[in-house]
Design an enzyme around this catalytic site. Structure first.
Site, PDB file in Angstrom:
ATOM      1  CB  SER A  41      -0.827  -0.027   1.254  1.00  0.00           C
ATOM      2  OG  SER A  41      -0.217   0.251   2.434  1.00  0.00           O
ATOM      3  CE  LYS A  84      -2.850   1.571   4.629  1.00  0.00           C
ATOM      4  NZ  LYS A  84      -2.977   0.756   3.458  1.00  0.00           N
TER       5      LYS A  84
END
Length: 154
Positions: A41, A84
């Site tokens: 990710s 993230k």
């Protein structure tokens, strides 16, 4: 007599070991620690098996900035940590692709997205993330050695 010296020396060593473990525990829980990144990710910024040094002070004092990479508890699976980037802070308006609409990030929350938008489960899926789920801010990559780099903006 020799046995008593042995016992005294053993207690002294045990005391040093306990002190060292306590200092390490407090440092890793309250100051900073190392995290192994896994999953696609955050590619190309971070790759699987990169080792990151993170600090815990910035999130505690709510000094996070847009663009910071953070480690947080997953809102959809509390047993899992996620890595993230903060895309929006409280009060910011974000555009959500499906359904097409915009949303304002509520107070006490942030909007997190992975750098690899085509392969990231993030706020686009589960919405704004409570700031209380953020454990640490990524400072730098320390492994692999040929890719050591700072990952902060300031």
């Amino acid at each position: 007599m020799a046995f008593m010296k042995f016992i005294a020396k053993s207690c002294e060593v045990a005391g040093y070991v306990i002190q060292t473990v306590c200092v390490a525990h407090c440092t890793f829980n309250h100051v900073g620690d190392f995290v192994v990144c896994s999953g696609p990710s955050m590619e190309p910024t971070l790759e699987s098996n990169n080792i990151l040094f993170t600090e815990h002070i910035t999130p505690r004092f709510q000094r996070l900035r847009r663009g910071d990479i953070v480690i947080a508890k997953s809102p959809s699976n509390p047993k899992q940590n996620i890595c993230k980037r903060i895309k929006a802070l409280p009060g910011d308006r974000v555009r959500v692709q499906f359904p097409k609409r915009s949303q304002i990030v509520p107070r006490g929350h942030v909007w997190l997205e992975g750098d690899n938008s085509s392969n990231s489960a993030d706020s686009r899926l589960y919405g704004p993330v409570p700031e209380g789920l953020i454990k640490s801010r990524v400072v730098c990559r320390v492994w692999p050695l040929d890719k050591i780099s700072s990952l902060t903006q300031y």
